[in-house]
Design a protein around this motif. Structure first.
Motif, PDB file in Angstrom:
ATOM      1  N   UNK A  94       0.800  -1.222   0.000  1.00 61.72           N
ATOM      2  CA  UNK A  94       0.000   0.000   0.000  1.00 61.72           C
ATOM      3  C   UNK A  94       0.840   1.283   0.000  1.00 61.72           C
ATOM      4  N   UNK A  95       1.916   1.315   0.795  1.00 57.62           N
ATOM      5  CA  UNK A  95       2.726   2.529   0.825  1.00 57.62           C
ATOM      6  C   UNK A  95       3.537   2.685  -0.453  1.00 57.62           C
ATOM      7  N   UNK A  96       3.972   1.577  -1.050  1.00 56.19           N
ATOM      8  CA  UNK A  96       4.668   1.675  -2.336  1.00 56.19           C
ATOM      9  C   UNK A  96       3.736   2.232  -3.405  1.00 56.19           C
ATOM     10  N   UNK A  97       2.496   1.734  -3.438  1.00 61.41           N
ATOM     11  CA  UNK A  97       1.535   2.211  -4.440  1.00 61.41           C
ATOM     12  C   UNK A  97       1.247   3.692  -4.250  1.00 61.41           C
ATOM     13  N   UNK A  98       1.052   4.115  -2.999  1.00 59.49           N
ATOM     14  CA  UNK A  98       0.768   5.528  -2.752  1.00 59.49           C
ATOM     15  C   UNK A  98       1.948   6.404  -3.131  1.00 59.49           C
ATOM     16  N   UNK A  99       3.166   5.964  -2.828  1.00 58.03           N
ATOM     17  CA  UNK A  99       4.357   6.724  -3.206  1.00 58.03           C
ATOM     18  C   UNK A  99       4.443   6.849  -4.725  1.00 58.03           C
ATOM     19  N   UNK A 100       4.161   5.758  -5.441  1.00 59.40           N
ATOM     20  CA  UNK A 100       4.214   5.794  -6.902  1.00 59.40           C
ATOM     21  C   UNK A 100       3.230   6.810  -7.454  1.00 59.40           C
ATOM     22  N   UNK A 101       2.021   6.829  -6.902  1.00 58.54           N
ATOM     23  CA  UNK A 101       1.003   7.767  -7.389  1.00 58.54           C
ATOM     24  C   UNK A 101       1.379   9.204  -7.081  1.00 58.54           C
ATOM     25  N   UNK A 102       1.970   9.438  -5.932  1.00 57.70           N
ATOM     26  CA  UNK A 102       2.374  10.804  -5.575  1.00 57.70           C
ATOM     27  C   UNK A 102       3.553  11.258  -6.423  1.00 57.70           C
ATOM     28  N   UNK A 103       4.428  10.332  -6.794  1.00 55.62           N
ATOM     29  CA  UNK A 103       5.582  10.689  -7.616  1.00 55.62           C
ATOM     30  C   UNK A 103       5.209  10.896  -9.079  1.00 55.62           C
ATOM     31  N   UNK A 104       4.196  10.166  -9.549  1.00 55.58           N
ATOM     32  CA  UNK A 104       3.813  10.227 -10.962  1.00 55.58           C
ATOM     33  C   UNK A 104       2.294  10.273 -11.074  1.00 55.58           C
ATOM     34  N   UNK A 105       1.659  11.377 -10.681  1.00 55.51           N
ATOM     35  CA  UNK A 105       0.192  11.433 -10.666  1.00 55.51           C
ATOM     36  C   UNK A 105      -0.440  11.294 -12.039  1.00 55.51           C
ATOM     37  N   UNK A 106       0.343  11.518 -13.084  1.00 56.52           N
ATOM     38  CA  UNK A 106      -0.198  11.381 -14.441  1.00 56.52           C
ATOM     39  C   UNK A 106      -0.293   9.927 -14.894  1.00 56.52           C
ATOM     40  N   UNK A 107       0.361   9.015 -14.178  1.00 56.69           N
ATOM     41  CA  UNK A 107       0.322   7.602 -14.537  1.00 56.69           C
ATOM     42  C   UNK A 107      -0.823   6.895 -13.814  1.00 56.69           C
ATOM     43  N   UNK A 108      -1.377   5.891 -14.448  1.00 56.78           N
ATOM     44  CA  UNK A 108      -2.260   4.979 -13.740  1.00 56.78           C
ATOM     45  C   UNK A 108      -1.405   4.085 -12.839  1.00 56.78           C
ATOM     46  N   UNK A 109      -1.792   3.960 -11.599  1.00 56.34           N
ATOM     47  CA  UNK A 109      -1.170   3.005 -10.676  1.00 56.34           C
ATOM     48  C   UNK A 109      -2.264   2.030 -10.288  1.00 56.34           C
ATOM     49  N   UNK A 110      -2.042   0.756 -10.574  1.00 55.60           N
ATOM     50  CA  UNK A 110      -3.076  -0.262 -10.410  1.00 55.60           C
ATOM     51  C   UNK A 110      -2.559  -1.330  -9.453  1.00 55.60           C
ATOM     52  N   UNK A 111      -3.294  -1.572  -8.385  1.00 56.68           N
ATOM     53  CA  UNK A 111      -2.906  -2.582  -7.405  1.00 56.68           C
ATOM     54  C   UNK A 111      -3.759  -3.828  -7.537  1.00 56.68           C
ATOM     55  N   UNK A 112      -3.107  -4.984  -7.558  1.00 51.17           N
ATOM     56  CA  UNK A 112      -3.791  -6.268  -7.717  1.00 51.17           C
ATOM     57  C   UNK A 112      -3.515  -7.139  -6.501  1.00 51.17           C
ATOM     58  N   UNK A 113      -4.573  -7.736  -5.951  1.00 52.69           N
ATOM     59  CA  UNK A 113      -4.443  -8.650  -4.812  1.00 52.69           C
ATOM     60  C   UNK A 113      -5.771  -9.358  -4.626  1.00 52.69           C
ATOM     61  N   UNK A 114      -5.789 -10.312  -3.684  1.00 50.72           N
ATOM     62  CA  UNK A 114      -7.062 -10.943  -3.321  1.00 50.72           C
ATOM     63  C   UNK A 114      -7.858 -10.079  -2.344  1.00 50.72           C
ATOM     64  N   UNK A 115      -7.198  -9.137  -1.686  1.00 49.58           N
ATOM     65  CA  UNK A 115      -7.837  -8.149  -0.820  1.00 49.58           C
ATOM     66  C   UNK A 115      -8.710  -8.795   0.261  1.00 49.58           C
ATOM     67  N   UNK A 116      -8.058  -9.523   1.164  1.00 52.12           N
ATOM     68  CA  UNK A 116      -8.781 -10.111   2.291  1.00 52.12           C
ATOM     69  C   UNK A 116      -9.078  -9.084   3.379  1.00 52.12           C
ATOM     70  N   UNK A 117      -8.331  -7.969   3.391  1.00 55.94           N
ATOM     71  CA  UNK A 117      -8.583  -6.894   4.346  1.00 55.94           C
ATOM     72  C   UNK A 117      -9.643  -5.962   3.755  1.00 55.94           C
TER      73      UNK A 117
END
Length: 362
Positions: free
Chosen positions: A67-90
């Motif tokens: 989650x923190x890696x994904x958020x950092x990526x989006x903040x660094x490159x807001x023009x890019x799509x950042x897509x997270x994939x998981x089973x999301x049990x939480x």
């Protein structure tokens, strides 16, 4: 499989409130403060992601670092799509990620059809895997850590792939050696480390076959106030637990924000064929000294037994330091933050690192 899209939260410009600064906080009052600081990109990460074409797909985003890696990526490159994939049990994680402008896809990476249906982004961060519980379910461990990477490497053969791995693939090295270099022959102990080497070999094989650029990101150990080696030690000291130095006497650590930044920057520093790069702090740290420092901050007398062995799982990060510079968060700040967090009884993941497991049994 559910594909949930959200409009990205674009910022008109990147300013000092978004990017990392040289001023370190004295403490973190809340989880929100912690994660806000941990996910601030610096100018070097912003520049590297600007050089990389295409969007970013993060496989296994629901782990401790995802989650923190994904958020950092989006903040660094807001023009890019950042897509997270998981089973999301939480249940709350999807909403949190979406609130940060990250798109989410619920999928099981062991499902070939679900994997094939994922968007073919130019950049892939592979974070999926199984460590804890590996000793009790070796077959699933191998499936997750070796079979799934082979499937991913074939599916995303036209992407750049940065794949998380571990320093456990190395042998235990002399504590005066300075840590294992990337050229050190692998010598994994236990089925977890063997399966992680299998993961690396799958990405290497298909990188050779298809010309896929990539990096194998050998990490140990990331520090967050809610888990990690320093949290393990501080919580044991506070509880009055005896710490046996004969199990493991030395470690490397790195702030999780710095580790995430280096992983993302690897997208701009791939090799063809994919190759390993070590990620950790530059120091070989005495566990005895770490315990003494944390105990002093906690106002507790530590309980230490045993003599330190002459070997440990240690990595040499000279290559990463040359590419990325030294980590931005120094050890002293990590000790202060973790001790303060533990002293106040703040939220924790309750997932011990088991850094002292010399047999490789996790």
């Amino acid at each position: 499989m559910t594909n949930i899209r959200v409009a990205p939260k674009l910022r008109p410009e990147r300013d000092a409130t978004v990017t990392a600064t040289s001023v370190l906080p004295a403490r973190f009052e809340t989880v929100e403060d912690l994660e806000d600081f941990m996910t601030r990109p610096d100018e070097a990460l912003i520049a590297d992601l600007a050089r990389v074409d295409g969007d970013i797909l993060i496989l296994g985003v629901a782990g401790k670092m995802g989650p923190t890696l994904a958020r950092m990526a989006k903040r660094a490159a807001p023009e890019k799509r950042v897509i997270g994939v998981a089973r999301f049990s939480e249940p709350d994680l999807v909403a949190r990620l979406q609130s940060w402008g990250i798109e989410t896809i619920k999928a099981d990476l062991m499902d070939a059809e679900a994997l094939a249906a994922l968007p073919k982004c130019k950049n892939v961060i592979f974070m999926a895997g199984m460590k804890f519980g590996a000793s009790g379910n070796q077959a699933l461990t191998w499936a997750m850590n070796t079979h799934v990477p082979a499937m991913v490497a074939e599916t995303f053969k036209d992407s750049r792939i940065v794949a998380f791995s571990t320093g456990n693939v190395y042998p235990l090295v002399d504590v005066f050696q300075g840590g294992a270099l990337e050229s050190q022959p692998a010598e994994p102990r236990g089925e977890y480390a063997m399966s992680c080497l299998g993961r690396e070999r799958m990405f290497e094989h298909f990188s050779r076959k298809h010309g896929t650029p990539g990096r194998i990101f050998r990490l140990n150990y990331a520090i967050d106030c809610r888990y990690g080696v320093l949290y393990d030690l501080a919580s044991r000291i506070k509880a009055g637990t005896v710490i046996d130095l004969s199990l493991m006497g030395h470690v490397n650590v790195i702030w999780q924000g710095d580790a995430n930044a280096q992983a993302l920057r690897c997208l701009a520093h791939t090799t063809e064929v994919t190759s390993p790069i070590n990620c950790s702090g530059p120091e070989t740290l005495s566990l005895r000294w770490l315990v003494t420092e944390l105990a002093a901050r906690l106002g507790v007398e530590p309980k230490l037994v045993g003599a330190e062995p002459s070997t440990a799982w240690l990595t040499n990060t000279a290559q990463a330091n040359t590419l990325f510079g030294y980590p931005s968060v120094p050890l002293g700040a990590m000790l202060d933050w973790v001790a303060d967090w533990v002293a106040r009884g703040e939220v924790a993941y309750n997932k011990p690192t088991k850094f002292e497991a010399r047999t490789g049994a996790f």
